[in-house]
Each structure stands twice: as C-alpha cells, then as structure tokens.
Motif scaffolding. Structure first.
Motif, PDB file in Angstrom:
ATOM      1  N   VAL A   1       0.470 -14.473  41.699  1.00 28.59           N
ATOM      2  CA  VAL A   1       1.024 -14.470  40.453  1.00 28.59           C
ATOM      3  C   VAL A   1       0.959 -15.930  39.710  1.00 28.59           C
ATOM      4  O   VAL A   1       1.790 -16.675  40.375  1.00 28.59           O
ATOM      5  N   ILE A   2       0.526 -16.037  38.651  1.00 27.38           N
ATOM      6  CA  ILE A   2       0.623 -17.461  37.986  1.00 27.38           C
ATOM      7  C   ILE A   2       1.690 -17.413  36.847  1.00 27.38           C
ATOM      8  O   ILE A   2       2.151 -18.479  36.721  1.00 27.38           O
ATOM      9  N   ARG A   3       1.866 -16.408  36.477  1.00 31.04           N
ATOM     10  CA  ARG A   3       2.957 -16.170  35.350  1.00 31.04           C
ATOM     11  C   ARG A   3       3.803 -15.142  35.355  1.00 31.04           C
ATOM     12  O   ARG A   3       3.033 -13.872  35.694  1.00 31.04           O
ATOM     13  N   GLN A   4       4.918 -14.862  35.147  1.00 30.20           N
ATOM     14  CA  GLN A   4       5.742 -13.553  35.538  1.00 30.20           C
ATOM     15  C   GLN A   4       6.791 -13.468  34.594  1.00 30.20           C
ATOM     16  O   GLN A   4       7.746 -14.507  34.411  1.00 30.20           O
ATOM     17  N   VAL A   5       7.140 -12.405  33.872  1.00 24.36           N
ATOM     18  CA  VAL A   5       8.124 -11.998  32.999  1.00 24.36           C
ATOM     19  C   VAL A   5       8.890 -11.009  33.676  1.00 24.36           C
ATOM     20  O   VAL A   5       8.348 -10.010  33.918  1.00 24.36           O
ATOM     21  N   GLU A   6      10.331 -11.116  33.395  1.00 23.70           N
ATOM     22  CA  GLU A   6      11.264  -9.982  34.309  1.00 23.70           C
ATOM     23  C   GLU A   6      12.006  -9.666  32.851  1.00 23.70           C
ATOM     24  O   GLU A   6      12.694 -10.525  32.420  1.00 23.70           O
ATOM     25  N   LEU A   7      12.204  -8.366  32.862  1.00 26.19           N
ATOM     26  CA  LEU A   7      12.785  -7.751  31.636  1.00 26.19           C
ATOM     27  C   LEU A   7      13.929  -6.795  32.155  1.00 26.19           C
ATOM     28  O   LEU A   7      13.314  -5.780  33.003  1.00 26.19           O
ATOM     29  N   GLU A   8      15.125  -6.756  32.001  1.00 24.24           N
ATOM     30  CA  GLU A   8      16.034  -6.044  32.685  1.00 24.24           C
ATOM     31  C   GLU A   8      16.856  -4.951  31.637  1.00 24.24           C
ATOM     32  O   GLU A   8      17.119  -5.448  30.568  1.00 24.24           O
ATOM     33  N   GLY A   9      17.211  -3.874  32.257  1.00 27.98           N
ATOM     34  CA  GLY A   9      17.972  -2.931  31.650  1.00 27.98           C
ATOM     35  C   GLY A   9      17.557  -2.405  30.358  1.00 27.98           C
ATOM     36  O   GLY A   9      16.319  -2.606  30.011  1.00 27.98           O
ATOM     37  N   PRO A  10      18.134  -1.314  29.547  1.00 28.63           N
ATOM     38  CA  PRO A  10      17.625  -0.486  28.542  1.00 28.63           C
ATOM     39  C   PRO A  10      17.130  -1.429  27.262  1.00 28.63           C
ATOM     40  O   PRO A  10      16.322  -1.283  26.514  1.00 28.63           O
ATOM     41  N   GLU A  11      17.759  -2.659  27.360  1.00 27.04           N
ATOM     42  CA  GLU A  11      17.454  -3.786  26.260  1.00 27.04           C
ATOM     43  C   GLU A  11      16.333  -4.359  26.509  1.00 27.04           C
ATOM     44  O   GLU A  11      15.881  -5.348  25.611  1.00 27.04           O
ATOM     45  N   LEU A  12      15.933  -4.335  27.732  1.00 30.06           N
ATOM     46  CA  LEU A  12      14.704  -5.252  28.086  1.00 30.06           C
ATOM     47  C   LEU A  12      15.094  -6.684  27.849  1.00 30.06           C
ATOM     48  O   LEU A  12      14.321  -7.667  27.499  1.00 30.06           O
ATOM     49  N   THR A  13      16.146  -7.075  28.600  1.00 25.87           N
ATOM     50  CA  THR A  13      16.609  -8.654  28.242  1.00 25.87           C
ATOM     51  C   THR A  13      15.937  -9.291  29.129  1.00 25.87           C
ATOM     52  O   THR A  13      15.567  -9.211  30.336  1.00 25.87           O
ATOM     53  N   PRO A  14      15.236 -10.381  28.662  1.00 27.28           N
ATOM     54  CA  PRO A  14      14.470 -11.369  29.458  1.00 27.28           C
ATOM     55  C   PRO A  14      15.394 -11.927  30.374  1.00 27.28           C
ATOM     56  O   PRO A  14      16.349 -12.625  29.963  1.00 27.28           O
ATOM     57  N   ILE A  15      15.067 -12.159  31.817  1.00 25.69           N
ATOM     58  CA  ILE A  15      15.863 -12.641  32.894  1.00 25.69           C
ATOM     59  C   ILE A  15      15.071 -13.670  33.486  1.00 25.69           C
ATOM     60  O   ILE A  15      15.351 -14.654  34.131  1.00 25.69           O
ATOM     61  N   ALA A  16      13.780 -13.722  33.326  1.00 29.04           N
ATOM     62  CA  ALA A  16      12.786 -14.592  34.100  1.00 29.04           C
ATOM     63  C   ALA A  16      11.587 -14.765  33.094  1.00 29.04           C
ATOM     64  O   ALA A  16      11.230 -13.743  32.527  1.00 29.04           O
ATOM     65  N   ALA A  17      11.200 -15.913  33.018  1.00 28.57           N
ATOM     66  CA  ALA A  17       9.641 -16.092  32.329  1.00 28.57           C
ATOM     67  C   ALA A  17       9.168 -17.485  33.144  1.00 28.57           C
ATOM     68  O   ALA A  17       9.302 -18.486  32.537  1.00 28.57           O
ATOM     69  N   ALA A  18       8.631 -17.252  34.240  1.00 31.25           N
ATOM     70  CA  ALA A  18       8.095 -18.436  35.069  1.00 31.25           C
ATOM     71  C   ALA A  18       6.864 -18.550  35.265  1.00 31.25           C
ATOM     72  O   ALA A  18       5.897 -17.628  35.170  1.00 31.25           O
ATOM     73  N   SER A  19       6.374 -20.006  35.438  1.00 27.68           N
ATOM     74  CA  SER A  19       4.965 -20.375  35.485  1.00 27.68           C
ATOM     75  C   SER A  19       4.737 -21.164  36.718  1.00 27.68           C
ATOM     76  O   SER A  19       5.586 -21.730  37.193  1.00 27.68           O
ATOM     77  N   LEU A  20       3.637 -20.473  37.685  1.00 32.14           N
ATOM     78  CA  LEU A  20       3.684 -21.197  38.947  1.00 32.14           C
ATOM     79  C   LEU A  20       3.403 -22.836  38.727  1.00 32.14           C
ATOM     80  O   LEU A  20       3.934 -23.426  39.489  1.00 32.14           O
ATOM     81  N   ALA A  21       2.529 -22.885  37.674  1.00 29.09           N
ATOM     82  CA  ALA A  21       2.129 -24.467  37.410  1.00 29.09           C
ATOM     83  C   ALA A  21       3.473 -25.252  36.979  1.00 29.09           C
ATOM     84  O   ALA A  21       3.671 -26.295  37.587  1.00 29.09           O
ATOM     85  N   GLU A  22       4.300 -24.629  36.125  1.00 31.22           N
ATOM     86  CA  GLU A  22       5.591 -25.332  36.014  1.00 31.22           C
ATOM     87  C   GLU A  22       6.411 -25.399  37.113  1.00 31.22           C
ATOM     88  O   GLU A  22       7.046 -26.515  37.177  1.00 31.22           O
ATOM     89  N   TRP A  23       6.741 -24.329  37.855  1.00 32.82           N
ATOM     90  CA  TRP A  23       7.459 -24.708  38.949  1.00 32.82           C
ATOM     91  C   TRP A  23       6.719 -25.753  40.035  1.00 32.82           C
ATOM     92  O   TRP A  23       7.930 -26.346  40.495  1.00 32.82           O
ATOM     93  N   GLN A  24       5.625 -25.676  40.086  1.00 31.03           N
ATOM     94  CA  GLN A  24       5.104 -26.760  41.075  1.00 31.03           C
ATOM     95  C   GLN A  24       5.256 -28.149  40.585  1.00 31.03           C
ATOM     96  O   GLN A  24       5.900 -29.242  41.332  1.00 31.03           O
ATOM     97  N   ARG A  25       5.314 -28.347  39.292  1.00 30.94           N
ATOM     98  CA  ARG A  25       5.790 -29.627  38.499  1.00 30.94           C
ATOM     99  C   ARG A  25       7.098 -30.043  38.709  1.00 30.94           C
ATOM    100  O   ARG A  25       7.299 -31.081  38.895  1.00 30.94           O
ATOM    101  N   ALA A  26       7.725 -28.908  38.381  1.00 30.78           N
ATOM    102  CA  ALA A  26       9.373 -29.025  38.845  1.00 30.78           C
ATOM    103  C   ALA A  26       9.794 -29.545  40.239  1.00 30.78           C
ATOM    104  O   ALA A  26      10.524 -30.424  40.479  1.00 30.78           O
ATOM    105  N   ARG A  27       9.161 -28.855  41.092  1.00 27.85           N
ATOM    106  CA  ARG A  27       9.391 -29.372  42.496  1.00 27.85           C
ATOM    107  C   ARG A  27       8.837 -30.527  42.852  1.00 27.85           C
ATOM    108  O   ARG A  27       9.513 -31.363  43.357  1.00 27.85           O
ATOM    109  N   ASP A  28       7.899 -31.051  42.208  1.00 27.32           N
ATOM    110  CA  ASP A  28       7.278 -32.481  42.356  1.00 27.32           C
ATOM    111  C   ASP A  28       8.158 -33.485  41.847  1.00 27.32           C
ATOM    112  O   ASP A  28       8.180 -34.613  42.394  1.00 27.32           O
TER     113      ASP A  28
END
Length: 100
Positions: free
Chosen positions: A22-49
């Motif tokens: 997975v290189i990008r992922q969106v998670e939508l929760e509940g009946p309202e489909l509320t965004p709870i995550a919208a992560a990018s692997l490349a951004e995550w790696q840059r944040a880690r570094d």
C-alpha cells in the motif's frame, strides 16, 4: 482497491504498487464515511527520517504494514486510479483542516 471491515464500520481504500504494498490509504468510518486516515507511505517515510513520525501518524495515520497478498479476512475490490483520487483529495483536505 477497497474493502470493508464491519467490526469497526470502516472502509479502506488503497493505492498499491506492483508488489502489492500500500502506497496511499484512505479510511472512512461510520455511516457518515468520516475520514479518519489519509496516509502516504512516501510522506510517512519522510516524516520518520525527519523525526516527525508521531506528528504524521496522529494526523494522517499509517498505511497497511503488510502487502495485500498477506491480508486475512478482507475481500478487496479493484478501484480505478480516478476513483481513488476522488476519495483521496477530499479526505486529505478534511483531515489537514482539523486542528492539530
């Protein structure tokens, strides 16, 4: 691809590379489909570094840690790139606009 986890009432939408990671992922929760995550692997790696991983994780979440071929209990359906982009943009904007 997309899949639904009924235990948490959450939809997972993922963009994967040729090896199934997975290189990008969106998670939508509940009946309202509320965004709870919208992560990018490349951004995550840059944040880690940069030493800002906790900040990134708490705001945008993380991508799946296993390739799609190793997922258990999920029945992913294919999405087009355009379908994923239609979800990615609004989810990112909504999450980014929340107070940190």
């Amino acid at each position: 691809m997309r899949c639904y986890w009924d235990e948490e009432d959450t939809w997972f939408y993922s963009e994967v590379d040729a090896e199934g990671w997975v290189i990008r992922q969106v998670e939508l929760e509940g009946p309202e489909l509320t965004p709870i995550a919208a992560a990018s692997l490349a951004e995550w790696q840059r944040a880690r570094d940069a030493g800002r991983l906790d900040e990134y994780d708490s705001r945008f979440g993380i991508t799946a840690e296993l390739p799609v071929s190793e997922w258990e209990g999920h029945d992913p359906k294919q999405l087009t790139f355009e379908e994923f982009e239609e979800l990615w943009g609004p989810a990112r904007r909504q999450i980014a606009s929340r107070p940190s």
